[in-house]
Write a protein that holds these residues in place. Structure first.
Motif, PDB file in Angstrom:
ATOM      1  N   CYS A  57      11.994 -45.307  18.358  1.00  0.00           N
ATOM      2  CA  CYS A  57      12.742 -46.559  18.443  1.00  0.00           C
ATOM      3  C   CYS A  57      13.881 -46.457  19.453  1.00  0.00           C
ATOM      4  O   CYS A  57      14.683 -45.513  19.408  1.00  0.00           O
ATOM      5  N   GLY A  58      13.957 -47.418  20.349  1.00  0.00           N
ATOM      6  CA  GLY A  58      15.071 -47.516  21.275  1.00  0.00           C
ATOM      7  C   GLY A  58      16.242 -48.256  20.662  1.00  0.00           C
ATOM      8  O   GLY A  58      16.183 -48.697  19.510  1.00  0.00           O
ATOM      9  N   GLY A  63      13.337 -51.530  19.528  1.00  0.00           N
ATOM     10  CA  GLY A  63      13.531 -50.511  18.506  1.00  0.00           C
ATOM     11  C   GLY A  63      13.620 -51.118  17.122  1.00  0.00           C
ATOM     12  O   GLY A  63      13.109 -50.546  16.144  1.00  0.00           O
ATOM     13  N   LYS A  86      19.530 -43.323  19.500  1.00  0.00           N
ATOM     14  CA  LYS A  86      20.688 -44.069  20.009  1.00  0.00           C
ATOM     15  C   LYS A  86      20.951 -45.270  19.101  1.00  0.00           C
ATOM     16  O   LYS A  86      20.577 -46.390  19.396  1.00  0.00           O
ATOM     17  N   ILE A 125      10.364 -48.109  22.242  1.00  0.00           N
ATOM     18  CA  ILE A 125      11.604 -47.696  22.910  1.00  0.00           C
ATOM     19  C   ILE A 125      12.166 -48.820  23.771  1.00  0.00           C
ATOM     20  O   ILE A 125      13.281 -49.296  23.551  1.00  0.00           O
ATOM     21  N   PHE A 126      11.395 -49.285  24.757  1.00  0.00           N
ATOM     22  CA  PHE A 126      11.866 -50.340  25.657  1.00  0.00           C
ATOM     23  C   PHE A 126      10.883 -51.510  25.644  1.00  0.00           C
ATOM     24  O   PHE A 126       9.667 -51.307  25.678  1.00  0.00           O
ATOM     25  N   PHE A 138      15.866 -40.386  26.569  1.00  0.00           N
ATOM     26  CA  PHE A 138      14.485 -40.858  26.601  1.00  0.00           C
ATOM     27  C   PHE A 138      13.586 -40.308  27.711  1.00  0.00           C
ATOM     28  O   PHE A 138      12.363 -40.403  27.589  1.00  0.00           O
ATOM     29  N   SER A 159       6.810 -48.018  27.459  1.00  0.00           N
ATOM     30  CA  SER A 159       8.179 -47.722  27.880  1.00  0.00           C
ATOM     31  C   SER A 159       8.197 -47.047  29.248  1.00  0.00           C
ATOM     32  O   SER A 159       7.403 -46.152  29.516  1.00  0.00           O
TER      33      SER A 159
END
Length: 236
Positions: A57-58, A63, A86, A125-126, A138, A159
């Motif tokens: 997960c971003g 995320g 993060k 993530i993104f 990342f 991502s």
């Protein structure tokens, strides 16, 4: 015929409209997206075959979709593990984490090590708003995704990919083309370069707003929250 794609500016404007005149909250949109992600994972491989899922997960909405998906996957019978390095002070993300902690869903700081022990990885993530360089921590994670022998389901975008121009020519995401992708609401232009199994999810937008933003609502069946389409968005 391929479904029409939704570019990054249009996707951002659509989200803004959904949360204003559309009267949706960010919580609702995240819940619907996460549910679609979890259903795509179940369609790819049920927990009886591949119980262990690593969800990366971003820090943004992508995320959050992953955190919601992990909760649903737990209730579907999977054993999710969360990599969420993060974390922001945003109250919504704190609540999503608490919900997972109450279910005893584990969190890990060792993505690379955990990736070697899991059955599937979810790349949350993104999303469509990503641009620029991949920042720490990342790069190593995305490099591991590119080199992974474990299958990967990407959420809305692989991502490190540019939403309009697809995979990067160099950097940690070079050569990364996940096994599966779930496009949220509508495919993004990057699907031109995608080669795996492709789903569209997020069954809540009416035809009027779809026409306004020039994308297609796919033919969902029954109570399904997802529909499988061709790798480049073709209707199957």
């Amino acid at each position: 015929m391929a479904l029409r794609t939704l570019g990054p500016k249009a996707a951002a404007a659509l989200d803004e409209e959904l949360m204003s005149s559309g009267a949706f909250s960010i919580d609702q949109l995240m819940e619907l997206a996460g549910l679609a992600v979890s259903q795509a994972m179940y369609a790819l491989s049920p927990p009886s075959k591949t119980p262990n899922i690593l969800v990366a997960c971003g820090p943004g909405n992508n995320g959050g979709d992953g955190l919601v998906a992990a909760r649903h996957l737990f209730h579907f019978g999977y054993k999710p593990t969360i990599y969420f390095p993060k974390q922001t002070k945003n109250e919504l993300y704190g609540r999503l984490r608490t919900q997972l902690e109450q279910l005893k869903v584990p969190f890990t700081d060792d993505f690379v090590g955990e990736a070697k022990r899991t059955d599937w990885i979810i790349d949350a993530i993104f999303g469509f708003s990503f641009s620029g360089e991949v920042r720490e921590p990342f790069p190593a994670v995305i490099k591991a995704l590119a080199e992974s022998k474990v299958p990967v389901l990407a959420v809305d975008a692989p991502s490190s990919w540019n939403i309009d121009s697809g995979p990067p020519d160099d950097g940690p995401g070079k050569g990364y083309n996940p096994d599966a992708l779930i496009s949220l609401t509508a495919p993004k232009p990057l699907v031109k370069w995608f080669k795996g199994r492709h789903f569209v999810g997020g069954r809540f937008v009416g035809k009027e707003i779809a026409n306004k933003y020039e994308f297609d609502v796919p033919p969902y069946k029954g109570s399904d929250q997802i529909v499988e389409v061709g790798s480049h968005g073709e209707k199957l």
